[in-house]
Scaffold this active site. Structure first.
Site, short mmCIF file in Angstrom:
data_model
loop_
_atom_site.label_atom_id
_atom_site.label_comp_id
_atom_site.label_asym_id
_atom_site.label_seq_id
_atom_site.Cartn_x
_atom_site.Cartn_y
_atom_site.Cartn_z
N ALA A 120 0.80 -1.22 0.00
CA ALA A 120 0.00 0.00 0.00
C ALA A 120 0.84 1.27 0.00
CB ALA A 120 -0.92 0.00 1.23
N ASN A 188 2.72 -2.44 8.46
CA ASN A 188 3.38 -3.14 7.36
C ASN A 188 3.94 -2.18 6.32
OD1 ASN A 188 3.02 -5.81 8.29
ND2 ASN A 188 0.91 -5.81 7.56
N HIS A 218 -1.20 7.68 4.11
CA HIS A 218 0.22 7.60 4.44
C HIS A 218 0.95 8.74 3.74
CE1 HIS A 218 -0.59 3.56 5.91
NE2 HIS A 218 -1.11 3.25 4.73
#
Length: 267
Positions: A120, A188, A218
């Site tokens: 991601a 992760n 993010h």
């Protein structure tokens, strides 16, 4: 090459269907791990061609590549036997590689490979490139919807009710290593970023709960002697599991496409 999948949740099933369609040239879907025989039979019904169901201690005996799509607590159950068998392990639970230098060293001895897809996160190509020179700092700020953090064990240590916050609330700041201990299911992306750059001790992270968000956000900042950059990504959830980004499975499929392609674009 024969591919196996450990963990047939949203990510694993999406990858399995891509392999089942036969669109990934040079790759054969050879089997998967399931929590029970009945669950395995149910999953096979979603495939055009049913495949064998293996235990996590034996799937590497039948596959060249094993994709790990498990809850963090089950990571070692598949990682250790795959590495011992000298096969290729594709890791989605990147946070579980932190502190497992022994696994990486053992891979050198057995001839195994460990591959971490970008998942991601974006900007990893650029980060790997600038890390060839002098990489000065890497920071990541992860903001999540409140619902995505309610089960985090760390909440039991702090006096805050996330269901009542009205503004973004910073839960923790520190190194990726420090935050991974408290939020093993939520880092992760940061773990992969740290492994590509300065490492988990020197990569700095903040984790926020944001009641205004519906998707994870993010934001990464990098400074180096060759380039400085800031990148942000907000991922849409998969149809099968709102807690999993759609792009995660797609990054594994893109990795497989690159592994067998005559033309490779990107680092």
């Amino acid at each position: 090459m024969k591919v196996g999948i450990a963990g047939m949740g949203a990510v694993g099933l999406s990858v399995a269907k891509a392999l089942d369609r036969g669109t990934l040239q040079g790759l054969e879907f050879a089997g998967f791990c399931a929590s029970s025989d009945s669950r395995g039979a149910e999953l096979n019904k979603a495939l055009t061609t049913p495949v064998p169901i293996y235990g996590m201690d034996s799937i590497a005996d039948h596959c060249d590549i094993v994709v790990e799509c498990l809850p963090p607590a089950r990571f070692a159950d598949i990682a250790d036997p795959v590495i011992e068998a000298g096969k290729t392990l594709v890791v989605l639970s990147a946070s579980q590689l932190l502190g497992r230098a022994d696994l990486i060293e053992r891979a050198k001895e057995t001839g195994a490979r460990i591959i971490v897809p970008s998942g991601a996160m974006l900007g990893i190509d650029a980060l790997k490139a600038v890390a060839v020179g002098e990489l000065k700092s890497v920071t990541i700020k992860t903001s999540k919807p409140v619902a995505g953090l309610l089960n985090a064990p760390y909440l039991a240590k702090v006096d805050v009710d996330l269901t009542k916050i009205k503004e973004p609330y910073r839960l923790m700041a520190g190194s990726v290593s420090e935050i991974a201990k408290e939020f093993p299911a939520n880092v992760n992306v940061a773990a992969a970023l740290s492994l590509a750059g300065l490492g988990p001790e020197r990569t700095k992270m903040e984790i926020w709960a944001d009641p205004s968000l519906s998707h994870n956000l993010h934001t990464v900042g990098v400074t180096s002697d060759s380039s400085d950059f800031t990148v942000s990504i907000q991922n849409r959830p998969s149809d099968e599991n709102p807690a999993t980004g759609r792009i995660t499975a797609q990054s594994v499929i893109a990795l497989f496409q690159q592994m067998t392609s005559n033309l490779i674009v990107g680092t």
